[in-house]
Design a protein around this motif. Sequence first.
Motif, mmCIF file in Angstrom:
data_model
loop_
_atom_site.group_PDB
_atom_site.id
_atom_site.type_symbol
_atom_site.label_atom_id
_atom_site.label_comp_id
_atom_site.label_asym_id
_atom_site.label_seq_id
_atom_site.Cartn_x
_atom_site.Cartn_y
_atom_site.Cartn_z
ATOM 1 N N LEU A 119 31.276 59.272 34.673
ATOM 2 C CA LEU A 119 30.936 57.987 35.269
ATOM 3 C C LEU A 119 31.688 56.842 34.611
ATOM 4 N N ARG A 120 31.935 55.814 35.406
ATOM 5 C CA ARG A 120 32.268 54.509 34.857
ATOM 6 C C ARG A 120 31.540 53.473 35.702
ATOM 7 N N LEU A 121 30.758 52.639 35.042
ATOM 8 C CA LEU A 121 29.827 51.735 35.710
ATOM 9 C C LEU A 121 30.097 50.326 35.190
ATOM 10 N N ILE A 122 30.835 49.530 35.953
ATOM 11 C CA ILE A 122 31.324 48.256 35.423
ATOM 12 C C ILE A 122 30.674 47.057 36.102
ATOM 13 N N ALA A 123 30.702 45.938 35.403
ATOM 14 C CA ALA A 123 30.317 44.644 35.947
ATOM 15 C C ALA A 123 31.429 43.662 35.623
ATOM 16 N N THR A 124 31.564 42.632 36.463
ATOM 17 C CA THR A 124 32.699 41.726 36.296
ATOM 18 C C THR A 124 32.244 40.281 36.058
ATOM 19 N N GLU A 125 32.757 39.339 36.824
ATOM 20 C CA GLU A 125 32.682 37.926 36.457
ATOM 21 C C GLU A 125 31.271 37.393 36.276
ATOM 22 N N ALA A 126 30.340 37.767 37.142
ATOM 23 C CA ALA A 126 28.982 37.227 37.009
ATOM 24 C C ALA A 126 28.386 37.577 35.651
ATOM 25 N N CYS A 127 28.621 38.794 35.198
ATOM 26 C CA CYS A 127 28.092 39.208 33.897
ATOM 27 C C CYS A 127 28.940 38.709 32.741
ATOM 28 N N ARG A 128 30.166 38.275 33.013
ATOM 29 C CA ARG A 128 30.950 37.627 31.968
ATOM 30 C C ARG A 128 30.482 36.182 31.769
ATOM 31 N N ALA A 129 30.031 35.555 32.855
ATOM 32 C CA ALA A 129 29.785 34.112 32.819
ATOM 33 C C ALA A 129 28.327 33.732 32.575
ATOM 34 N N ILE A 151 33.584 44.462 31.861
ATOM 35 C CA ILE A 151 35.022 44.529 31.572
ATOM 36 C C ILE A 151 35.619 43.129 31.542
ATOM 37 N N ASP A 152 36.701 42.984 30.813
ATOM 38 C CA ASP A 152 37.386 41.700 30.767
ATOM 39 C C ASP A 152 38.332 41.580 31.966
ATOM 40 N N ARG A 153 38.911 40.413 32.126
ATOM 41 C CA ARG A 153 39.750 40.158 33.301
ATOM 42 C C ARG A 153 41.040 40.967 33.261
ATOM 43 N N GLU A 154 41.539 41.223 32.074
ATOM 44 C CA GLU A 154 42.741 42.026 31.929
ATOM 45 C C GLU A 154 42.515 43.432 32.468
ATOM 46 N N THR A 155 41.388 44.036 32.092
ATOM 47 C CA THR A 155 41.050 45.373 32.584
ATOM 48 C C THR A 155 40.832 45.358 34.083
ATOM 49 N N GLU A 156 40.196 44.309 34.587
ATOM 50 C CA GLU A 156 39.960 44.196 36.023
ATOM 51 C C GLU A 156 41.279 44.187 36.784
ATOM 52 N N ALA A 157 42.251 43.426 36.291
ATOM 53 C CA ALA A 157 43.554 43.381 36.954
ATOM 54 C C ALA A 157 44.240 44.738 36.911
ATOM 55 N N ALA A 158 44.165 45.420 35.756
ATOM 56 C CA ALA A 158 44.824 46.718 35.614
ATOM 57 C C ALA A 158 44.214 47.762 36.535
ATOM 58 N N LEU A 159 42.896 47.769 36.665
ATOM 59 C CA LEU A 159 42.236 48.731 37.551
ATOM 60 C C LEU A 159 42.592 48.469 39.013
ATOM 61 N N ALA A 160 42.706 47.196 39.386
ATOM 62 C CA ALA A 160 43.112 46.882 40.761
ATOM 63 C C ALA A 160 44.507 47.422 41.043
ATOM 64 N N VAL A 161 45.400 47.328 40.067
ATOM 65 C CA VAL A 161 46.758 47.850 40.253
ATOM 66 C C VAL A 161 46.732 49.369 40.435
ATOM 67 N N ILE A 162 45.966 50.062 39.587
ATOM 68 C CA ILE A 162 45.883 51.515 39.707
ATOM 69 C C ILE A 162 45.331 51.906 41.081
ATOM 70 N N GLY A 163 44.284 51.204 41.525
ATOM 71 C CA GLY A 163 43.658 51.548 42.795
ATOM 72 C C GLY A 163 44.527 51.267 44.000
ATOM 73 N N CYS A 164 45.341 50.214 43.938
ATOM 74 C CA CYS A 164 46.102 49.776 45.111
ATOM 75 C C CYS A 164 47.563 50.191 45.126
ATOM 76 N N SER A 165 48.095 50.645 44.000
ATOM 77 C CA SER A 165 49.528 50.925 43.937
ATOM 78 C C SER A 165 50.020 51.955 44.953
ATOM 79 N N PRO A 166 49.188 52.910 45.429
ATOM 80 C CA PRO A 166 49.697 53.805 46.474
ATOM 81 C C PRO A 166 50.105 53.078 47.762
ATOM 82 N N LEU A 167 49.660 51.835 47.936
ATOM 83 C CA LEU A 167 50.006 51.089 49.146
ATOM 84 C C LEU A 167 51.260 50.231 48.978
#
Length: 366
Positions: A119-129, A151-167
Amino acid sequence: MNDDTRLHDGPAPRGEVGRGPPRSGDDHVPGGGLPGAVLSPAAASGVYAALDLGTNNCRLLIACPSGDSFRVVDSFSRIIRLGEGISTTGSISDAAIDRAIAALSICRDKIQSKKAKRLRLIATEACRAASNADNFRDRVAAETGIELEVIDRETEAALAVIGCSPLLDPKGRGAILFDIGGGSTELVRIERDPDEPDALPRIKAWMSIPLGVVTLAEHFGGKDVTGQSYARMVEEVAQHVTPFAAEHGADLTDMHLLGTSGTVTTLAGVHLNLVRYDRRRIDGVWLSDADITEVIARLLAMSYQERAGNNCISIERADLVLAGCAILDAIRNAFPLPRLRVADRGLREGMLVEMMREDGAIGGCR
């Protein structure tokens, strides 16, 4: 993340199950998971789960490795507006907490029923702020067994790249990828290495804008949007985007925009005049610059009630979609590229690919 960073192939550290959610000052240490979850490199059940608790949405994807990719066995998505009011009060409201726990309880049941062990269970901006984010996560853990990793914003950006790079256009050089969230927007310049065409793209530069559809709509108003208020939203976002574009927006030859968010998928659905949203027709579709301009003009001409009555927008997004369009327009102005590829994928897919590659369960996932 430094400029010209390659997405790593090796394993990232994982937290211990049952240690409780990270506390203040430990937000970027990966969290644990449900009782009994196994976060070791081996996933004995072969079933993986990725949960993304965002400022606006709660999303879950459960999948098994299949060839060089994965096969989805279950999924869940619900708009919960966790970040509603945070920009003014600084904290997550009781109503938003209740909505989140209800959605997360469904996610827990799905994870357990599919016997997902990795599992990986993440939260983003609302839980950062939010000032009460730790209390919120304590309650989530107590009532659902889910221990959220902020997760921090850097990790969020990196995960988006991994998820979308096939496109990425296979004939192109790279893309300006953006992820318009509820509380923040990530912007990444990614390029292929010409000497390693089959490798993951390099992240040449990235930034995170502290504005998303929820925060922007709450500040400027999302229901009754005039041409003037829309222009002010675009200008507000441009103040953040323009300096990044000045430094990293040169030489856009053979590049395109690549967008992942409810904003771009909604625009694609409206453009295609779909009777109802259909992911199979949206994920990977190309929109020209003229297509985007025409759809945004249509949305600006609609009343709130007309937007709410559109099946690709619905009442859940009717007061947010134009804020998202304003963010997109600021990005388009800063990076004037002729085409946008729409991704109905992102952080969850990025987490799944990363975990499966760490375990050697899949290859490059191209």
